[in-house]
Design an enzyme around this catalytic site. Structure first.
Site, PDB file in Angstrom:
ATOM      1  N   LYS A  13       0.814  -5.089   2.053  1.00  0.00           N
ATOM      2  CA  LYS A  13       1.448  -5.106   3.386  1.00  0.00           C
ATOM      3  C   LYS A  13       0.576  -5.858   4.393  1.00  0.00           C
ATOM      4  CE  LYS A  13       1.598  -0.577   3.679  1.00  0.00           C
ATOM      5  NZ  LYS A  13       0.970  -0.211   2.388  1.00  0.00           N
ATOM      6  N   ARG A  88       6.166   6.032   8.335  1.00  0.00           N
ATOM      7  CA  ARG A  88       5.708   6.542   7.045  1.00  0.00           C
ATOM      8  C   ARG A  88       6.323   7.880   6.710  1.00  0.00           C
ATOM      9  NH1 ARG A  88       0.610   3.666   6.582  1.00  0.00           N
ATOM     10  NH2 ARG A  88      -0.487   4.270   4.696  1.00  0.00           N
ATOM     11  N   ARG A 127     -10.779  -4.370  -3.264  1.00  0.00           N
ATOM     12  CA  ARG A 127     -10.462  -4.856  -1.910  1.00  0.00           C
ATOM     13  C   ARG A 127     -11.702  -4.886  -1.019  1.00  0.00           C
ATOM     14  NH1 ARG A 127      -5.849  -2.270   1.726  1.00  0.00           N
ATOM     15  NH2 ARG A 127      -6.896  -0.340   1.188  1.00  0.00           N
ATOM     16  N   ARG A 160     -13.345  -0.190   2.314  1.00  0.00           N
ATOM     17  CA  ARG A 160     -12.814   0.927   3.082  1.00  0.00           C
ATOM     18  C   ARG A 160     -13.194   2.238   2.436  1.00  0.00           C
ATOM     19  NH1 ARG A 160      -6.581  -0.151   4.557  1.00  0.00           N
ATOM     20  NH2 ARG A 160      -6.414   2.021   3.880  1.00  0.00           N
ATOM     21  N   ARG A 171      -3.455   9.218  -1.878  1.00  0.00           N
ATOM     22  CA  ARG A 171      -2.584   8.387  -1.031  1.00  0.00           C
ATOM     23  C   ARG A 171      -1.290   8.021  -1.765  1.00  0.00           C
ATOM     24  NH1 ARG A 171      -6.810   3.973   0.262  1.00  0.00           N
ATOM     25  NH2 ARG A 171      -5.081   2.789   1.112  1.00  0.00           N
TER      26      ARG A 171
HETATM   27  P1  AP5 Z   1      -3.491  -5.062   1.272  1.00  0.00           P
HETATM   28  O1  AP5 Z   1      -2.711  -6.190   1.857  1.00  0.00           O
HETATM   29  O2  AP5 Z   1      -4.732  -4.640   1.965  1.00  0.00           O
HETATM   30  O3  AP5 Z   1      -2.520  -3.817   0.997  1.00  0.00           O
HETATM   31  P2  AP5 Z   1      -1.819  -2.786   1.963  1.00  0.00           P
HETATM   32  O4  AP5 Z   1      -0.424  -2.612   1.476  1.00  0.00           O
HETATM   33  O5  AP5 Z   1      -2.014  -3.167   3.390  1.00  0.00           O
HETATM   34  O6  AP5 Z   1      -2.679  -1.495   1.572  1.00  0.00           O
HETATM   35  P3  AP5 Z   1      -3.354  -0.371   2.498  1.00  0.00           P
HETATM   36  O7  AP5 Z   1      -4.326   0.365   1.646  1.00  0.00           O
HETATM   37  O8  AP5 Z   1      -3.837  -0.954   3.782  1.00  0.00           O
HETATM   38  O9  AP5 Z   1      -2.142   0.529   2.731  1.00  0.00           O
HETATM   39  P4  AP5 Z   1      -2.130   1.969   3.186  1.00  0.00           P
HETATM   40  O10 AP5 Z   1      -0.694   2.094   3.479  1.00  0.00           O
HETATM   41  O11 AP5 Z   1      -2.655   2.953   2.245  1.00  0.00           O
HETATM   42  O12 AP5 Z   1      -3.222   2.012   4.369  1.00  0.00           O
HETATM   43  P5  AP5 Z   1      -3.125   1.987   5.961  1.00  0.00           P
HETATM   44  O13 AP5 Z   1      -4.261   1.251   6.493  1.00  0.00           O
HETATM   45  O14 AP5 Z   1      -1.757   1.638   6.384  1.00  0.00           O
HETATM   46  O15 AP5 Z   1      -3.823  -5.436  -0.254  1.00  0.00           O
HETATM   47  C1  AP5 Z   1      -4.555  -4.562  -1.097  1.00  0.00           C
HETATM   48  C2  AP5 Z   1      -5.489  -5.386  -2.014  1.00  0.00           C
HETATM   49  O16 AP5 Z   1      -4.703  -6.144  -2.927  1.00  0.00           O
HETATM   50  C3  AP5 Z   1      -6.345  -6.413  -1.253  1.00  0.00           C
HETATM   51  O17 AP5 Z   1      -7.583  -6.485  -1.881  1.00  0.00           O
HETATM   52  C4  AP5 Z   1      -5.559  -7.728  -1.392  1.00  0.00           C
HETATM   53  O18 AP5 Z   1      -6.394  -8.857  -1.329  1.00  0.00           O
HETATM   54  C5  AP5 Z   1      -4.929  -7.560  -2.767  1.00  0.00           C
HETATM   55  N1  AP5 Z   1      -3.601  -8.190  -2.866  1.00  0.00           N
HETATM   56  C6  AP5 Z   1      -2.624  -8.260  -1.902  1.00  0.00           C
HETATM   57  N2  AP5 Z   1      -1.529  -8.899  -2.371  1.00  0.00           N
HETATM   58  C7  AP5 Z   1      -1.820  -9.224  -3.663  1.00  0.00           C
HETATM   59  C8  AP5 Z   1      -1.072  -9.891  -4.689  1.00  0.00           C
HETATM   60  N3  AP5 Z   1       0.188 -10.345  -4.460  1.00  0.00           N
HETATM   61  N4  AP5 Z   1      -1.671 -10.040  -5.897  1.00  0.00           N
HETATM   62  C9  AP5 Z   1      -2.945  -9.572  -6.136  1.00  0.00           C
HETATM   63  N5  AP5 Z   1      -3.696  -8.952  -5.195  1.00  0.00           N
HETATM   64  C10 AP5 Z   1      -3.131  -8.768  -3.986  1.00  0.00           C
HETATM   65  O19 AP5 Z   1      -3.343   3.544   6.270  1.00  0.00           O
HETATM   66  C11 AP5 Z   1      -4.574   4.175   6.040  1.00  0.00           C
HETATM   67  C12 AP5 Z   1      -4.489   5.615   6.471  1.00  0.00           C
HETATM   68  O20 AP5 Z   1      -4.202   5.691   7.889  1.00  0.00           O
HETATM   69  C13 AP5 Z   1      -3.391   6.456   5.807  1.00  0.00           C
HETATM   70  O21 AP5 Z   1      -3.816   6.984   4.562  1.00  0.00           O
HETATM   71  C14 AP5 Z   1      -3.158   7.521   6.864  1.00  0.00           C
HETATM   72  O22 AP5 Z   1      -4.162   8.515   6.809  1.00  0.00           O
HETATM   73  C15 AP5 Z   1      -3.326   6.762   8.185  1.00  0.00           C
HETATM   74  N6  AP5 Z   1      -2.052   6.218   8.669  1.00  0.00           N
HETATM   75  C16 AP5 Z   1      -1.725   4.906   8.834  1.00  0.00           C
HETATM   76  N7  AP5 Z   1      -0.475   4.766   9.295  1.00  0.00           N
HETATM   77  C17 AP5 Z   1       0.019   6.015   9.425  1.00  0.00           C
HETATM   78  C18 AP5 Z   1       1.284   6.540   9.842  1.00  0.00           C
HETATM   79  N8  AP5 Z   1       2.292   5.727  10.190  1.00  0.00           N
HETATM   80  N9  AP5 Z   1       1.431   7.880   9.846  1.00  0.00           N
HETATM   81  C19 AP5 Z   1       0.433   8.713   9.501  1.00  0.00           C
HETATM   82  N10 AP5 Z   1      -0.779   8.298   9.081  1.00  0.00           N
HETATM   83  C20 AP5 Z   1      -0.978   6.949   9.046  1.00  0.00           C
HETATM   84 MG    MG Z   2      -3.023  -2.306   5.055  1.00  0.00          MG
END
Ligand code: AP5
Ligand code: MG
Ligand code: ZN
Length: 216
Positions: A13, A88, A127, A160, A171
């Site tokens: 994402k 979410r 990552r 991270r 997660r």
């Molecule tokens: P990346 O693009 O970083 O993936 P992502 O989908 O953004 O993954 P996240 O871990 O950021 O998602 P998340 O939803 O768990 O975390 P968030 O920060 O939102 O890609 C991942 C890896 O793969 C990278 O190394 C990249 O280079 C590689 N990659 C990408 N595309 C690729 C491809 N096509 N092929 C190969 N490799 C690839 O949330 C974190 C925490 O915050 C949550 O756990 C929660 O506690 C809190 N939080 C955030 N939002 C909310 C909400 N709305 N409500 C409640 N709590 C929330």
């Molecule tokens: Mg992300």
């Protein structure tokens, strides 16, 4: 254009959001990035959010909805925005809909980036993220030009805290239980589009552009 990005942790994402935001000139709003910034600045919001994030659990809806509503009131969101990692839960989606309804607008597209869970662990453990701008890299799939340095802003790349194997498993569990129901929610609104997230980063992006079209 008003877009939301759905998909499990590690689906890509954040990676796609940076590309889409650049191509369509709309702000990239990531609740995860907002929380991480607050944690690094040790604000009261950051202190609260950290206790949930470290365990891989969701930050409570009331807190999350409030920060998104505040962010969406800012001027740069008038012409559109890209939400990454929000909503979410069904409650967050309902709150977003009612907020937008009051403004006379709605979500144009919900893009679901699909990646089977067995791919996720390798993506997360490899990552690296930029400490300053949040850009995502991968030691194998998407390395930075210079090791540990962000291509975009020169910031330091770090791992991270919630990318440990144990927290990633939690997660994924949280995603299946609390976030996956949003697929049905947006399907019923007929604005859900699915994208295969197992392809190369550039191919995924091309497919997203084909869906979004030239409508900027
Ligand atoms: P990346 O693009 O970083 O993936 P992502 O989908 O953004 O993954 P996240 O871990 O950021 O998602 P998340 O939803 O768990 O975390 P968030 O920060 O939102 O890609 C991942 C890896 O793969 C990278 O190394 C990249 O280079 C590689 N990659 C990408 N595309 C690729 C491809 N096509 N092929 C190969 N490799 C690839 O949330 C974190 C925490 O915050 C949550 O756990 C929660 O506690 C809190 N939080 C955030 N939002 C909310 C909400 N709305 N409500 C409640 N709590 C929330
Ligand atoms: Mg992300
Ligand atoms: Zn950077």
């Amino acid at each position: 254009m008003r877009i939301i990005l759905l998909g499990p942790p590690g689906a890509g994402k954040g990676t796609q959001a940076k590309l889409i935001s650049n191509e369509y000139s709309i702000p990239h709003i990531s609740t995860g990035d907002i929380f991480r910034k607050n944690i690094s600045e040790q604000t009261p919001l950051g202190v609260k959010a950290k206790s949930y994030m470290d365990k891989g659990q969701l930050v409570p809806d009331e807190l999350t909805i409030e920060i998104v509503n505040d962010r969406l009131q800012e001027d740069d969101c008038k012409k559109g925005f890209l939400l990454d990692g929000f909503p979410r839960t069904v409650s967050q989606a309902e709150a977003l809909d009612s907020f937008l309804q009051q403004k006379g607008t709605k979500i144009d597209k919900a893009l679901l980036i699909e990646v089977p869970h067995e791919f996720i662990l390798e993506r997360m453990t490899g990552r690296r993220v930029c400490k300053d701008c949040g850009a995502s890299y991968h030691v194998k799939f998407n390395p930075s030009k210079v090791e540990s340095v962000c291509d975009l802003c020169g910031g330091e790349l770090i791992q991270r805290k919630d990318d440990s194997e144990e927290t990633v498993k939690e997660r994924l569990e949280v995603y299946s239980n609390q976030t996956a129901p949003l697929v049905k929610y947006y399907n019923e609104k007929s604005n859900l589009c699915k994208v295969d997230g197992t392809l190369e980063i550039e191919e995924v992006f091309q497919n997203i552009c084909d869906i979004l079209g030239s409508d900027k």
